[in-house]
Design an enzyme around this catalytic site. Structure first.
Site, PDB file in Angstrom:
ATOM      1  N   CYS A   1       9.319 -17.060  23.338  1.00  0.00           N
ATOM      2  CA  CYS A   1      10.233 -16.403  24.268  1.00  0.00           C
ATOM      3  C   CYS A   1       9.493 -15.347  25.101  1.00  0.00           C
ATOM      4  O   CYS A   1       8.688 -15.714  25.955  1.00  0.00           O
ATOM      5  CB  CYS A   1      11.441 -15.859  23.510  1.00  0.00           C
ATOM      6  SG  CYS A   1      12.854 -15.618  24.603  1.00  0.00           S
TER       7      CYS A   1
ATOM      8  N   HIS B   1      13.240 -19.357  19.805  1.00  0.00           N
ATOM      9  CA  HIS B   1      12.783 -18.539  18.673  1.00  0.00           C
ATOM     10  C   HIS B   1      12.658 -19.405  17.413  1.00  0.00           C
ATOM     11  O   HIS B   1      13.623 -19.507  16.651  1.00  0.00           O
ATOM     12  CB  HIS B   1      13.795 -17.415  18.404  1.00  0.00           C
ATOM     13  CG  HIS B   1      13.736 -16.290  19.380  1.00  0.00           C
ATOM     14  ND1 HIS B   1      13.096 -15.100  19.103  1.00  0.00           N
ATOM     15  CD2 HIS B   1      14.207 -16.180  20.635  1.00  0.00           C
ATOM     16  CE1 HIS B   1      13.190 -14.289  20.149  1.00  0.00           C
ATOM     17  NE2 HIS B   1      13.867 -14.926  21.099  1.00  0.00           N
TER      18      HIS B   1
ATOM     19  N   GLU C   1      11.298 -18.777  14.676  1.00  0.00           N
ATOM     20  CA  GLU C   1      11.372 -17.993  13.433  1.00  0.00           C
ATOM     21  C   GLU C   1      12.812 -17.774  12.982  1.00  0.00           C
ATOM     22  O   GLU C   1      13.061 -17.354  11.860  1.00  0.00           O
ATOM     23  CB  GLU C   1      10.637 -16.650  13.615  1.00  0.00           C
ATOM     24  CG  GLU C   1      11.397 -15.556  14.371  1.00  0.00           C
ATOM     25  CD  GLU C   1      11.444 -15.772  15.899  1.00  0.00           C
ATOM     26  OE1 GLU C   1      11.017 -16.839  16.392  1.00  0.00           O
ATOM     27  OE2 GLU C   1      11.935 -14.852  16.592  1.00  0.00           O
TER      28      GLU C   1
HETATM   29  N1  GLN Z   1      14.542 -11.903  28.416  1.00  0.00           N
HETATM   30  C1  GLN Z   1      13.370 -11.441  27.744  1.00  0.00           C
HETATM   31  C2  GLN Z   1      12.245 -11.133  28.746  1.00  0.00           C
HETATM   32  O1  GLN Z   1      12.329 -11.491  29.887  1.00  0.00           O
HETATM   33  C3  GLN Z   1      12.882 -12.409  26.693  1.00  0.00           C
HETATM   34  C4  GLN Z   1      13.932 -12.556  25.605  1.00  0.00           C
HETATM   35  C5  GLN Z   1      13.430 -12.920  24.255  1.00  0.00           C
HETATM   36  O2  GLN Z   1      12.238 -12.816  23.951  1.00  0.00           O
HETATM   37  N2  GLN Z   1      14.342 -13.324  23.398  1.00  0.00           N
HETATM   38  O3  GLN Z   1      11.310 -10.522  28.397  1.00  0.00           O
END
Ligand code: GLN
Length: 196
Positions: A87, A180, A182
């Site tokens: 992410c 994610h 995890e």
């Molecule tokens: N929206 C976040 C970003 O742009 C990422 C979100 C996440 O890691 N769950 O950094």
């Protein structure tokens, strides 16, 4: 019960600036691997891999700068270290990012589009499309204000898609997921990273 996928004594670092560090440690432990907190250059020594967790890429990018970790992590990758970015971690690996861009590590030849699913559906769980890379078939993916991956370069392989969009890509020993891993009860992606 752990399912060993790496030699005894293998250690994997988790960048501990922000995010679900302990959940990644728990996944690694299931695979018989010790997780190590990474907060400085010296913590990278001897690691088989590094996980850059999710969170807010703005905060993590600032933290990387403050801790002087941009160059050491690039050197770790050049030396063959495996890296899994999840992410926000995927955003930080990208060659560039858009929608409030932040400085990135530029280790993965993709453009990351931050918060690309919008605020209406900012969190959801979806199953990967059929035809996933061999051992990841049917993976459940947890998305939280997730980015999207655009313009993958010629060396980037798409390993998983959801609704036709790439959600897991690999370039050499660099892996990036927009979800994610995890947070699901499935250590296959962590195992894949260890085996690269
Ligand atoms: N929206 C976040 C970003 O742009 C990422 C979100 C996440 O890691 N769950 O950094």
């Amino acid at each position: 019960m752990s399912q060993a996928v790496a030699a005894e004594g293998t250690r994997v670092g988790v960048l501990a600036i922000q995010g679900a560090v302990d959940k990644h440690f728990a996944m690694l432990e299931r695979l018989g691997v010790r997780g190590v907190r990474v907060l400085g250059k010296e913590d990278l020594a001897g690691l088989r891999g590094l996980i850059i967790p999710g969170g807010e890429s703005t905060t993590i990018s600032k933290g990387l700068d403050r801790l002087g970790l941009f160059e050491p992590i690039r050197a770790f990758a050049r030396a063959g270290g495996r890296i899994l970015g999840t992410c926000a971690g995927a955003i930080l690996l990208a060659r560039e990012c858009e929608n409030h861009p932040v400085p990135t590590l530029e280790l993965l030849d993709v453009r990351a589009v931050r918060n690309a699913y919008g605020t209406q559906v900012d969190s959801f769980v979806a199953q990967a499309d059929p035809g996933a890379a061999a051992n990841l078939e049917g993976m459940g993916c947890v998305f939280i204000r997730a980015p999207q991956i655009a313009d993958p370069g010629p060396e980037v392989e798409v390993l998983l898609r959801v609704d036709g969009l790439p959600v897991l890509v690999r370039q050499g020993r660099i892996l990036a997921s927009t979800f994610h891993p995890e947070l699901a009860d499935d250590p296959r992606l962590h195992a894949l990273m260890l085996g690269l």
